[in-house]
Design an enzyme around this catalytic site. Sequence first.
Site, PDB file in Angstrom:
ATOM      1  N   ALA A   8       0.810  -1.221   0.000  1.00 46.99           N
ATOM      2  CA  ALA A   8       0.000   0.000   0.000  1.00 46.99           C
ATOM      3  C   ALA A   8       0.841   1.267   0.000  1.00 46.99           C
ATOM      4  O   ALA A   8       0.332   2.348  -0.275  1.00 46.99           O
ATOM      5  CB  ALA A   8      -0.951  -0.005   1.192  1.00 46.99           C
ATOM      6  N   GLY A   9       2.119   1.103   0.326  1.00 51.47           N
ATOM      7  CA  GLY A   9       2.986   2.290   0.393  1.00 51.47           C
ATOM      8  C   GLY A   9       3.035   3.011  -0.949  1.00 51.47           C
ATOM      9  O   GLY A   9       2.958   2.396  -2.004  1.00 51.47           O
ATOM     10  N   ARG A  13       9.599   8.182  -3.064  1.00 54.35           N
ATOM     11  CA  ARG A  13      11.001   8.403  -3.449  1.00 54.35           C
ATOM     12  C   ARG A  13      11.354   7.844  -4.828  1.00 54.35           C
ATOM     13  O   ARG A  13      12.438   8.091  -5.343  1.00 54.35           O
ATOM     14  CB  ARG A  13      11.929   7.818  -2.373  1.00 54.35           C
ATOM     15  CG  ARG A  13      12.075   8.739  -1.170  1.00 54.35           C
ATOM     16  CD  ARG A  13      13.148   8.245  -0.243  1.00 54.35           C
ATOM     17  NE  ARG A  13      12.644   7.167   0.610  1.00 54.35           N
ATOM     18  CZ  ARG A  13      13.440   6.258   1.186  1.00 54.35           C
ATOM     19  NH1 ARG A  13      14.740   6.281   0.957  1.00 54.35           N
ATOM     20  NH2 ARG A  13      12.924   5.328   1.959  1.00 54.35           N
ATOM     21  N   THR A  77       1.911  -0.772   9.344  1.00 55.35           N
ATOM     22  CA  THR A  77       1.977  -2.164   8.869  1.00 55.35           C
ATOM     23  C   THR A  77       0.958  -3.065   9.579  1.00 55.35           C
ATOM     24  O   THR A  77       0.423  -3.995   8.977  1.00 55.35           O
ATOM     25  CB  THR A  77       3.399  -2.724   9.066  1.00 55.35           C
ATOM     26  OG1 THR A  77       3.832  -2.450  10.405  1.00 55.35           O
ATOM     27  CG2 THR A  77       4.384  -2.097   8.096  1.00 55.35           C
ATOM     28  N   TYR A 388      14.249  -5.934 -47.501  1.00 56.75           N
ATOM     29  CA  TYR A 388      13.042  -6.041 -46.677  1.00 56.75           C
ATOM     30  C   TYR A 388      12.211  -7.191 -47.201  1.00 56.75           C
ATOM     31  O   TYR A 388      11.753  -7.175 -48.353  1.00 56.75           O
ATOM     32  CB  TYR A 388      12.213  -4.743 -46.698  1.00 56.75           C
ATOM     33  CG  TYR A 388      10.895  -4.964 -45.992  1.00 56.75           C
ATOM     34  CD1 TYR A 388      10.871  -5.344 -44.651  1.00 56.75           C
ATOM     35  CD2 TYR A 388       9.685  -4.873 -46.676  1.00 56.75           C
ATOM     36  CE1 TYR A 388       9.674  -5.597 -43.997  1.00 56.75           C
ATOM     37  CE2 TYR A 388       8.478  -5.120 -46.029  1.00 56.75           C
ATOM     38  CZ  TYR A 388       8.479  -5.491 -44.690  1.00 56.75           C
ATOM     39  OH  TYR A 388       7.303  -5.762 -44.051  1.00 56.75           O
ATOM     40  N   ASN A 399      18.452 -17.214 -53.607  1.00 57.93           N
ATOM     41  CA  ASN A 399      19.386 -16.135 -53.341  1.00 57.93           C
ATOM     42  C   ASN A 399      18.662 -14.809 -53.508  1.00 57.93           C
ATOM     43  O   ASN A 399      18.135 -14.516 -54.575  1.00 57.93           O
ATOM     44  CB  ASN A 399      20.583 -16.222 -54.300  1.00 57.93           C
ATOM     45  CG  ASN A 399      21.705 -15.333 -53.811  1.00 57.93           C
ATOM     46  OD1 ASN A 399      21.520 -14.135 -53.624  1.00 57.93           O
ATOM     47  ND2 ASN A 399      22.858 -15.927 -53.584  1.00 57.93           N
ATOM     48  N   ALA A 402      21.075  -7.994 -52.962  1.00 54.42           N
ATOM     49  CA  ALA A 402      21.087  -6.782 -52.136  1.00 54.42           C
ATOM     50  C   ALA A 402      20.018  -5.814 -52.610  1.00 54.42           C
ATOM     51  O   ALA A 402      19.791  -5.658 -53.809  1.00 54.42           O
ATOM     52  CB  ALA A 402      22.454  -6.129 -52.220  1.00 54.42           C
TER      53      ALA A 402
HETATM   54  C1  UD1 Z   1       9.056  -1.909   8.842  1.00 58.25           C
HETATM   55  C2  UD1 Z   1       9.102  -2.560  10.208  1.00 58.25           C
HETATM   56  C3  UD1 Z   1      10.555  -2.586  10.708  1.00 58.25           C
HETATM   57  C4  UD1 Z   1      11.425  -3.320   9.727  1.00 58.25           C
HETATM   58  C5  UD1 Z   1      11.285  -2.701   8.326  1.00 58.25           C
HETATM   59  C6  UD1 Z   1      11.995  -3.559   7.326  1.00 58.25           C
HETATM   60  C7  UD1 Z   1       6.985  -1.997  11.276  1.00 58.25           C
HETATM   61  C8  UD1 Z   1       6.319  -1.112  12.252  1.00 58.25           C
HETATM   62  N1  UD1 Z   1       8.286  -1.781  11.113  1.00 58.25           N
HETATM   63  O1  UD1 Z   1       9.483  -0.586   8.999  1.00 58.25           O
HETATM   64  O2  UD1 Z   1      10.622  -3.225  11.960  1.00 58.25           O
HETATM   65  O3  UD1 Z   1      12.766  -3.275  10.142  1.00 58.25           O
HETATM   66  O4  UD1 Z   1       9.908  -2.625   7.952  1.00 58.25           O
HETATM   67  O5  UD1 Z   1      12.039  -2.888   6.104  1.00 58.25           O
HETATM   68  O6  UD1 Z   1       6.368  -2.864  10.726  1.00 58.25           O
HETATM   69  N2  UD1 Z   1       2.897  -0.620   4.208  1.00 58.25           N
HETATM   70  C9  UD1 Z   1       1.563  -0.686   3.919  1.00 58.25           C
HETATM   71  N3  UD1 Z   1       0.693   0.058   4.627  1.00 58.25           N
HETATM   72  C10 UD1 Z   1       1.090   0.877   5.633  1.00 58.25           C
HETATM   73  C11 UD1 Z   1       2.461   0.946   5.922  1.00 58.25           C
HETATM   74  C12 UD1 Z   1       3.350   0.182   5.202  1.00 58.25           C
HETATM   75  O7  UD1 Z   1       1.151  -1.416   3.026  1.00 58.25           O
HETATM   76  O8  UD1 Z   1       0.223   1.524   6.235  1.00 58.25           O
HETATM   77  C13 UD1 Z   1       3.842  -1.446   3.443  1.00 58.25           C
HETATM   78  C14 UD1 Z   1       4.839  -0.630   2.644  1.00 58.25           C
HETATM   79  O9  UD1 Z   1       4.363  -0.428   1.312  1.00 58.25           O
HETATM   80  C15 UD1 Z   1       6.069  -1.523   2.644  1.00 58.25           C
HETATM   81  C16 UD1 Z   1       5.954  -2.275   3.963  1.00 58.25           C
HETATM   82  O10 UD1 Z   1       4.610  -2.186   4.362  1.00 58.25           O
HETATM   83  O11 UD1 Z   1       6.039  -2.454   1.602  1.00 58.25           O
HETATM   84  C17 UD1 Z   1       6.850  -1.725   5.032  1.00 58.25           C
HETATM   85  O12 UD1 Z   1       6.549  -0.373   5.229  1.00 58.25           O
HETATM   86  P1  UD1 Z   1       7.661   0.660   5.605  1.00 58.25           P
HETATM   87  O13 UD1 Z   1       7.046   1.981   5.817  1.00 58.25           O
HETATM   88  O14 UD1 Z   1       8.788   0.567   4.655  1.00 58.25           O
HETATM   89  O15 UD1 Z   1       8.122   0.068   7.011  1.00 58.25           O
HETATM   90  P2  UD1 Z   1       9.260   0.611   7.932  1.00 58.25           P
HETATM   91  O16 UD1 Z   1       8.751   1.785   8.656  1.00 58.25           O
HETATM   92  O17 UD1 Z   1      10.493   0.778   7.153  1.00 58.25           O
END
Ligand code: UD1
Length: 480
Positions: A8-9, A13, A77, A388, A399, A402
Amino acid sequence: MNVVILAAGQGKRMRSDLPKVLHPLAGKALLGHVLDAAREIGAEKICVVYGHGGEQVRSALDAPDIAWALQEPQLGTGHAVLQAMPAVACPRSQHTRDSASRRASGIPGTQSASAPTASSTLVLYGDVPLIRASTLQRLIEAAGTGSLALLTAHLDNPQGYGRIVRVDGAVKRIVEEKDADDAERAIHEINTGILVAPTAALARWLPNLGKRNAQGEYYLTDIVALAVAEGMPVVTAHPDEPWETEGINSKAQLATLERVHQRTIAGQLMEAGVTLSDPARIDVRGELVCGRDVTIDVNCVFEGRVELADRVVIGANCVLKNCRIGSGTRIAPFCHIEDAVIGADGIIGPYARLRPGTELGRDVHVGNFVEVKNSSIADHSKANHLAYLGDATIGSRVNIGAGTITCNYDGANKFRTVIEDDAFIGSDTQLVAPVTVGRGATLGAGTTLSRDAPPDQLTVSRAKQVSIPGWKRPVKKKKG
Ligand code: UD1
Ligand code: MG
């Protein structure tokens, strides 16, 4: 085994309009790699948690074995996995096929999301593409039936990751970097984020997570302390390779993992006996199947499914997509080949372009600046320079001189050219399709063929050569 993939992220970046998990690595979306890993371990149900703008993700990768859960807004998460629980815990909500088979086998299905099955759930990240099934298998084995299993790693630089807090060796909880004190930040064992938990326990824990932490998010990692409080064993497993758990947040990280992955593929090819001039300079974006004693020079790109039979040699800087190359055939440098089948012992290129629908027989030569499309060329025929050949059926031992062009298109429709066995097509000839050149026919150089050429005869269409005595070149007129 259920699998929940967090995707969902937003991936801000990446600075791209394309959702992060759709960015390609080795020609396949990041999320596609994760889905493949889930399928490889035999996942029963896969639920992808997608977010804002994720419809594009859904339409790109939808398949019958995937349930989709929308997470909006994204509150962490823990909140993300919670959105997947109806899909993984309730067979009826998304998986009608599954519940139908349950009914057929007499196993009572569960009635609601709050009555989950006795299965386990594996949590993966959609932006961690190189996780391997063998590592996941080890994590699943470590989890057994009633434990929480975390995939952890020991990093020289653990910065940014959640830390694994142990007391007397036993995992007690995970603390996020932003919530950690100095002592906790000094811990080098980190949470990769990938874990396996009993589905019933997840369904119990997730609705009770709080968000009183530095980021104000519902942390999935807080389930560790909940498991410990319940007396559930918390075990750990580790990835075989450090790159397996690396996530992608930027184009630079994408490029780094692309190289890691390509180097792995190159290693497998060499292990299988393929000679690579430089394992750092090959790109396989799909499946490359090689016979014995295949040699591949530098900077070649293979897309889709490519099969190279025994002793095939691929010169430098070739792009091959969805094609089969017969044994002993040599592809000289700078060729572009797509949706084509090439027979044995051929010589192709340099600078040949074989477009979709090209079928070449045995010992066929296609030389520089020759384009072939939707055409077959039978055994021992040659088109060595500047031609072509489109929508043509060309026999054996032909053959092609060209500068030969099949005029296959009248601006509205396409027509075929047939050139029968042993024909000789003189240089700079235009074959205005539909037209047939009979067996053994010869076309004189410069012929524009608009009617069929009979077998075994010379057909010439150019005007008779004349020389005009006393003719003078025009001279430039002086102005004013
Ligand atoms: C998370 C872990 C951390 C771990 C790290 C590894 C938690 C609280 N922390 O941190 O311990 O070391 O991953 O990379 O879990 N995502 C969603 N919905 C949300 C938030 C995130 O789908 O509401 C997805 C993101 O797209 C990504 C993954 O979950 O694929 C991890 O999210 P991210 O924000 O990168 O986690 P970190 O804060 O880095
Ligand atoms: Mg984060």
